[in-house]
Design a protein around this motif. Structure first.
Motif, PDB file in Angstrom:
ATOM      1  N   LYS A  63       0.817  -1.225   0.000  1.00 50.44           N
ATOM      2  CA  LYS A  63       0.000   0.000   0.000  1.00 50.44           C
ATOM      3  C   LYS A  63       0.844   1.265   0.000  1.00 50.44           C
ATOM      4  N   LYS A  64       2.123   1.169  -0.366  1.00 52.12           N
ATOM      5  CA  LYS A  64       2.989   2.336  -0.445  1.00 52.12           C
ATOM      6  C   LYS A  64       3.295   2.631  -1.906  1.00 52.12           C
ATOM      7  N   VAL A  65       3.444   3.896  -2.219  1.00 50.17           N
ATOM      8  CA  VAL A  65       3.805   4.309  -3.566  1.00 50.17           C
ATOM      9  C   VAL A  65       5.318   4.220  -3.699  1.00 50.17           C
ATOM     10  N   MET A  66       5.757   3.447  -4.684  1.00 47.49           N
ATOM     11  CA  MET A  66       7.187   3.198  -4.880  1.00 47.49           C
ATOM     12  C   MET A  66       7.571   3.491  -6.322  1.00 47.49           C
ATOM     13  N   LYS A  67       8.829   3.803  -6.529  1.00 51.51           N
ATOM     14  CA  LYS A  67       9.405   3.896  -7.867  1.00 51.51           C
ATOM     15  C   LYS A  67      10.145   2.589  -8.120  1.00 51.51           C
ATOM     16  N   ILE A  68       9.823   1.967  -9.246  1.00 50.18           N
ATOM     17  CA  ILE A  68      10.370   0.654  -9.573  1.00 50.18           C
ATOM     18  C   ILE A  68      11.023   0.725 -10.934  1.00 50.18           C
ATOM     19  N   THR A  69      12.211   0.145 -11.045  1.00 50.20           N
ATOM     20  CA  THR A  69      12.917   0.147 -12.318  1.00 50.20           C
ATOM     21  C   THR A  69      13.119  -1.282 -12.798  1.00 50.20           C
ATOM     22  N   GLY A  70      13.109  -1.433 -14.103  1.00 55.35           N
ATOM     23  CA  GLY A  70      13.321  -2.741 -14.713  1.00 55.35           C
ATOM     24  C   GLY A  70      13.191  -2.638 -16.221  1.00 55.35           C
ATOM     25  N   PHE A  71      13.293  -3.768 -16.878  1.00 53.91           N
ATOM     26  CA  PHE A  71      13.142  -3.823 -18.331  1.00 53.91           C
ATOM     27  C   PHE A  71      11.730  -4.301 -18.662  1.00 53.91           C
ATOM     28  N   SER A  88      11.048  -6.789 -15.655  1.00 46.73           N
ATOM     29  CA  SER A  88      11.985  -7.847 -15.345  1.00 46.73           C
ATOM     30  C   SER A  88      13.334  -7.221 -15.026  1.00 46.73           C
ATOM     31  N   GLU A  89      14.261  -8.047 -14.533  1.00 43.97           N
ATOM     32  CA  GLU A  89      15.602  -7.524 -14.231  1.00 43.97           C
ATOM     33  C   GLU A  89      16.519  -7.498 -15.443  1.00 43.97           C
ATOM     34  N   LYS A  91      16.530  -7.759 -20.112  1.00 45.87           N
ATOM     35  CA  LYS A  91      15.701  -7.524 -21.299  1.00 45.87           C
ATOM     36  C   LYS A  91      14.802  -8.695 -21.670  1.00 45.87           C
ATOM     37  N   ASP A  92      15.293  -9.896 -21.607  1.00 39.36           N
ATOM     38  CA  ASP A  92      14.482 -11.057 -21.982  1.00 39.36           C
ATOM     39  C   ASP A  92      14.144 -11.915 -20.767  1.00 39.36           C
ATOM     40  N   GLY A  93      14.076 -11.296 -19.604  1.00 37.35           N
ATOM     41  CA  GLY A  93      13.852 -12.041 -18.372  1.00 37.35           C
ATOM     42  C   GLY A  93      12.387 -12.301 -18.069  1.00 37.35           C
ATOM     43  N   LYS A  94      12.179 -13.081 -17.024  1.00 33.93           N
ATOM     44  CA  LYS A  94      10.848 -13.416 -16.534  1.00 33.93           C
ATOM     45  C   LYS A  94      10.225 -12.173 -15.895  1.00 33.93           C
ATOM     46  N   SER A  95       8.931 -12.000 -16.093  1.00 34.96           N
ATOM     47  CA  SER A  95       8.227 -10.865 -15.488  1.00 34.96           C
ATOM     48  C   SER A  95       8.248 -10.991 -13.970  1.00 34.96           C
ATOM     49  N   ARG A  96       8.615  -9.912 -13.311  1.00 36.37           N
ATOM     50  CA  ARG A  96       8.685  -9.897 -11.847  1.00 36.37           C
ATOM     51  C   ARG A  96       7.620  -8.992 -11.235  1.00 36.37           C
ATOM     52  N   VAL A  97       7.303  -7.879 -11.947  1.00 37.34           N
ATOM     53  CA  VAL A  97       6.367  -6.889 -11.429  1.00 37.34           C
ATOM     54  C   VAL A  97       5.374  -6.528 -12.529  1.00 37.34           C
ATOM     55  N   LEU A  98       4.084  -6.554 -12.199  1.00 39.47           N
ATOM     56  CA  LEU A  98       3.027  -6.138 -13.112  1.00 39.47           C
ATOM     57  C   LEU A  98       2.587  -4.747 -12.705  1.00 39.47           C
ATOM     58  N   CYS A  99       2.853  -3.769 -13.559  1.00 41.50           N
ATOM     59  CA  CYS A  99       2.469  -2.382 -13.307  1.00 41.50           C
ATOM     60  C   CYS A  99       1.215  -2.082 -14.121  1.00 41.50           C
ATOM     61  N   VAL A 100       0.103  -1.806 -13.428  1.00 36.73           N
ATOM     62  CA  VAL A 100      -1.167  -1.538 -14.084  1.00 36.73           C
ATOM     63  C   VAL A 100      -1.432  -0.042 -14.056  1.00 36.73           C
ATOM     64  N   LEU A 101      -1.667   0.513 -15.243  1.00 35.93           N
ATOM     65  CA  LEU A 101      -1.925   1.938 -15.384  1.00 35.93           C
ATOM     66  C   LEU A 101      -3.427   2.192 -15.424  1.00 35.93           C
ATOM     67  N   PRO A 102      -3.855   3.434 -15.179  1.00 29.44           N
ATOM     68  CA  PRO A 102      -5.275   3.758 -15.334  1.00 29.44           C
ATOM     69  C   PRO A 102      -5.693   3.582 -16.799  1.00 29.44           C
ATOM     70  N   SER A 113       8.443   0.063 -25.407  1.00 32.97           N
ATOM     71  CA  SER A 113       8.557  -1.177 -26.174  1.00 32.97           C
ATOM     72  C   SER A 113       9.206  -2.245 -25.315  1.00 32.97           C
ATOM     73  N   LYS A 114       8.932  -3.479 -25.648  1.00 25.57           N
ATOM     74  CA  LYS A 114       9.556  -4.589 -24.944  1.00 25.57           C
ATOM     75  C   LYS A 114      11.070  -4.413 -25.014  1.00 25.57           C
ATOM     76  N   GLY A 115      11.731  -4.546 -23.887  1.00 27.64           N
ATOM     77  CA  GLY A 115      13.180  -4.391 -23.824  1.00 27.64           C
ATOM     78  C   GLY A 115      13.643  -3.031 -23.353  1.00 27.64           C
ATOM     79  N   ASN A 116      12.752  -2.028 -23.363  1.00 25.48           N
ATOM     80  CA  ASN A 116      13.122  -0.706 -22.855  1.00 25.48           C
ATOM     81  C   ASN A 116      13.327  -0.760 -21.347  1.00 25.48           C
ATOM     82  N   GLU A 117      14.290   0.003 -20.864  1.00 22.86           N
ATOM     83  CA  GLU A 117      14.436   0.156 -19.421  1.00 22.86           C
ATOM     84  C   GLU A 117      13.442   1.229 -18.988  1.00 22.86           C
ATOM     85  N   VAL A 118      12.649   0.928 -17.963  1.00 24.75           N
ATOM     86  CA  VAL A 118      11.543   1.794 -17.577  1.00 24.75           C
ATOM     87  C   VAL A 118      11.585   2.047 -16.069  1.00 24.75           C
TER      88      VAL A 118
END
Length: 147
Positions: A63-71, A88-89, A91-102, A113-118
């Motif tokens: 329930k905390k707002v966090m900044k998360i980085t990954g590919f 993911s950690e 570019k072609d890694g397993k999904s670790r975090v699902l970020c859902v936008l409004p 795009s897939k592979g971008n660092e975000v």
């Protein structure tokens, strides 16, 4: 026939949801939330915390707002047709975090795009046990580093 069904689905279900999301862009609930950590946390670190000790991770991050980085390992609709980016950690890694936008941010997915660092910011919810992915809601894209 299939195209007609899809068109009807979009007109009946998606458009009213979109209109509702647009009306609620001034979300006062969000202004009461505090960013708990100005530093970035990696998708792997966040996921590992939940996998290793879910109760402790929920106390620390839940329930905390966090900044998360990954590919970006996936960019598109989630199972509920909401815009999402999976991190993911590598570019072609397993999904670790699902970020859902409004829903109103669907067009912003075009910038990723897939592979971008975000870098994403959102409210950490919990671990989805089935595939060991941390769910983060009310996300927004902070930064995209192109390939």
């Amino acid at each position: 026939m299939k195209q007609r069904i899809i068109t009807m689905f979009l007109a009946v279900i998606i458009l009213p949801l979109h209109a509702q999301g647009v009306k609620n862009t001034d979300n006062t609930k969000e202004s009461t939330k505090m960013v708990t950590n100005n530093n970035l946390i990696t998708a792997k670190t966040l996921c590992d915390a939940f996998v290793n000790n879910k109760a402790q991770a929920e106390k620390e991050y839940g329930k905390k707002v966090m900044k998360i980085t990954g590919f970006a390992s996936y960019v598109g609709p989630d199972v509920y047709t909401l815009p999402s980016i999976e991190l993911s950690e590598k570019k072609d890694g397993k999904s670790r975090v699902l970020c859902v936008l409004p829903f109103s941010d669907y067009l912003k997915l075009r910038n990723v795009s897939k592979g971008n660092e975000v870098v994403m910011e959102g409210e950490v919810r919990s671990l989805y046990d089935k595939d060991q992915t941390v769910v983060v809601k009310e996300c927004k894209i902070i930064e995209v580093k192109k390939k």
